[in-house]
Design a protein around this motif. Structure first.
Motif, PDB file in Angstrom:
ATOM      1  N   ASP A 165       1.983 -20.708  -6.519  1.00  0.00           N
ATOM      2  CA  ASP A 165       1.292 -20.703  -5.236  1.00  0.00           C
ATOM      3  C   ASP A 165       1.085 -19.283  -4.728  1.00  0.00           C
ATOM      4  O   ASP A 165       0.102 -19.007  -4.034  1.00  0.00           O
ATOM      5  N   TRP A 166       2.011 -18.381  -5.107  1.00  0.00           N
ATOM      6  CA  TRP A 166       1.863 -16.968  -4.723  1.00  0.00           C
ATOM      7  C   TRP A 166       2.661 -16.119  -5.704  1.00  0.00           C
ATOM      8  O   TRP A 166       3.769 -16.480  -6.096  1.00  0.00           O
ATOM      9  N   PHE A 167       2.086 -15.000  -6.134  1.00  0.00           N
ATOM     10  CA  PHE A 167       2.863 -14.063  -6.959  1.00  0.00           C
ATOM     11  C   PHE A 167       2.327 -12.651  -6.797  1.00  0.00           C
ATOM     12  O   PHE A 167       1.197 -12.437  -6.340  1.00  0.00           O
ATOM     13  N   TYR A 168       3.185 -11.695  -7.150  1.00  0.00           N
ATOM     14  CA  TYR A 168       2.852 -10.279  -7.029  1.00  0.00           C
ATOM     15  C   TYR A 168       3.243  -9.559  -8.318  1.00  0.00           C
ATOM     16  O   TYR A 168       4.327  -9.766  -8.866  1.00  0.00           O
ATOM     17  N   VAL A 169       2.312  -8.723  -8.803  1.00  0.00           N
ATOM     18  CA  VAL A 169       2.552  -7.876  -9.979  1.00  0.00           C
ATOM     19  C   VAL A 169       2.235  -6.441  -9.595  1.00  0.00           C
ATOM     20  O   VAL A 169       1.133  -6.162  -9.100  1.00  0.00           O
ATOM     21  N   GLY A 170       3.174  -5.555  -9.800  1.00  0.00           N
ATOM     22  CA  GLY A 170       2.946  -4.150  -9.513  1.00  0.00           C
ATOM     23  C   GLY A 170       2.488  -3.372 -10.727  1.00  0.00           C
ATOM     24  O   GLY A 170       2.674  -3.801 -11.871  1.00  0.00           O
ATOM     25  N   ASN A 171       1.840  -2.236 -10.482  1.00  0.00           N
ATOM     26  CA  ASN A 171       1.430  -1.301 -11.529  1.00  0.00           C
ATOM     27  C   ASN A 171       0.402  -1.878 -12.488  1.00  0.00           C
ATOM     28  O   ASN A 171       0.417  -1.588 -13.692  1.00  0.00           O
ATOM     29  N   VAL A 172      -0.493  -2.693 -11.957  1.00  0.00           N
ATOM     30  CA  VAL A 172      -1.642  -3.184 -12.714  1.00  0.00           C
ATOM     31  C   VAL A 172      -2.877  -2.975 -11.847  1.00  0.00           C
ATOM     32  O   VAL A 172      -2.793  -3.011 -10.618  1.00  0.00           O
ATOM     33  N   LYS A 196       0.828  -1.208   0.000  1.00  0.00           N
ATOM     34  CA  LYS A 196       0.000   0.000   0.000  1.00  0.00           C
ATOM     35  C   LYS A 196       0.862   1.258   0.000  1.00  0.00           C
ATOM     36  O   LYS A 196       0.465   2.284  -0.556  1.00  0.00           O
ATOM     37  N   GLN A 197       2.040   1.159   0.623  1.00  0.00           N
ATOM     38  CA  GLN A 197       2.976   2.286   0.567  1.00  0.00           C
ATOM     39  C   GLN A 197       3.574   2.424  -0.834  1.00  0.00           C
ATOM     40  O   GLN A 197       3.740   3.536  -1.343  1.00  0.00           O
ATOM     41  N   LEU A 198       3.894   1.281  -1.456  1.00  0.00           N
ATOM     42  CA  LEU A 198       4.460   1.304  -2.809  1.00  0.00           C
ATOM     43  C   LEU A 198       3.443   1.763  -3.843  1.00  0.00           C
ATOM     44  O   LEU A 198       3.800   2.395  -4.837  1.00  0.00           O
ATOM     45  N   HIS A 199       2.175   1.419  -3.602  1.00  0.00           N
ATOM     46  CA  HIS A 199       1.115   1.704  -4.584  1.00  0.00           C
ATOM     47  C   HIS A 199      -0.049   2.405  -3.875  1.00  0.00           C
ATOM     48  O   HIS A 199      -1.062   1.773  -3.563  1.00  0.00           O
ATOM     49  N   PRO A 200       0.091   3.710  -3.586  1.00  0.00           N
ATOM     50  CA  PRO A 200      -0.971   4.427  -2.870  1.00  0.00           C
ATOM     51  C   PRO A 200      -2.322   4.372  -3.579  1.00  0.00           C
ATOM     52  O   PRO A 200      -3.367   4.465  -2.926  1.00  0.00           O
ATOM     53  N   GLU A 201      -2.298   4.209  -4.897  1.00  0.00           N
ATOM     54  CA  GLU A 201      -3.550   4.150  -5.655  1.00  0.00           C
ATOM     55  C   GLU A 201      -4.105   2.732  -5.740  1.00  0.00           C
ATOM     56  O   GLU A 201      -5.134   2.503  -6.383  1.00  0.00           O
ATOM     57  N   GLY A 202      -3.405   1.776  -5.121  1.00  0.00           N
ATOM     58  CA  GLY A 202      -3.892   0.393  -5.119  1.00  0.00           C
ATOM     59  C   GLY A 202      -3.653  -0.353  -6.402  1.00  0.00           C
ATOM     60  O   GLY A 202      -4.302  -1.373  -6.664  1.00  0.00           O
TER      61      GLY A 202
END
Length: 255
Positions: A82-89, A50-56
């Motif tokens: 089993d787990w992954f994260y993608v930013g800026n989407v 949430k800090q990295l992506h204030p707009e969610g």
């Protein structure tokens, strides 16, 4: 004479999106611990994201298919970390919860994918072209980091994509693996979570502080409040003793 159809003028069939592709291959979860482990990772990393992506603008997948090619049947063209994260989407697509992550619709590769080993780890390290998990992640999906977690060995291997190939990383002095794009470290924590004591896969911040779950943060706050209450009570008792001592000497304390 019938004229031939010009391929250039034919309407192209669009590639399917996440609403048109299967969201499961119908198999059971291989390891009961997978879901608690995924929840633990997501719960503790959420404040950082949430800090990295204030707009969610980010997406977390837990057993969510990443489609990387069209096949018959369609699910054969997907890997489901089993787990992954993608930013800026965006977390939603056209107002709908994601049923899968479709590379030909998204284009942004995950920052990290994590696999929780249920067998001997062969599947997670398989480099067979077009079939093996390791090969697909390295050559097609391109997550910047790939982690292989083995609870039975209390270990995690972390690879970084460097020059188009995964390089096995060495842990730092704390035994953790820094993931710079996320501002965190990944490592093994021995402790109790959801009534089970295991070597869990967890996050730390870069100074080395364990990232807590919401329940752990609430418990930490409860303990802090209890300690504050105890300090206040001790101070009150100390003041009462001092008052009694002064009165025994014939001195009336000031109000």
């Amino acid at each position: 004479m019938t004229s031939a159809t010009n391929p250039a003028t034919e309407e192209l069939t669009p590639f399917p999106d996440h609403t048109q592709l299967p969201d499961s291959d119908g198999t059971f979860v291989k390891n009961w611990q997978e879901h608690p482990q995924s929840i633990l990772l997501t719960d503790s990393i959420t404040p950082i994201l949430k800090q990295l992506h204030p707009e969610g603008e980010y997406c977390i997948g837990q057993d969510l298919g990443i489609y990387w090619r069209l096949t018959d049947p369609p699910e054969k063209g997907a890997e489901a970390p089993d787990w992954f994260y993608v930013g800026n989407v965006p977390p939603l697509l056209d107002g709908l919860t994601r049923r899968s992550y479709v590379l030909w619709r998204e284009f942004i590769a995950p920052t990290i994918v994590l696999e929780f080993v249920s067998g001997d780890g062969t599947e997670e390290r398989d480099k067979t072209p077009w079939k093996g998990k390791f090969w697909v992640y390295e050559q097609v999906i391109h997550p910047a980091f790939y982690g292989i977690y083995e609870v039975q060995k209390a270990s995690v291997e972390v690879y970084e994509l460097i020059g188009g190939q995964y390089q096995l990383l060495s842990p730092n002095e704390r035994g953790h693996y820094p993931i710079p794009p996320m501002g965190v470290e990944l490592g093994i924590w021995q402790g109790e979570y959801q009534n089970t004591d295991l070597p869990w896969l967890r996050w730390w911040d870069l100074p080395g502080n364990l990232l807590l779950t919401g329940e752990e943060r609430a418990e930490q706050e409860r303990q802090r409040a209890e300690q504050e209450h105890q300090r206040a009570e001790q101070e009150r008792q100390r003041a009462e003793r001092l008052t009694a001592q002064l009165r025994a000497l014939g001195v009336e304390p000031e109000a």
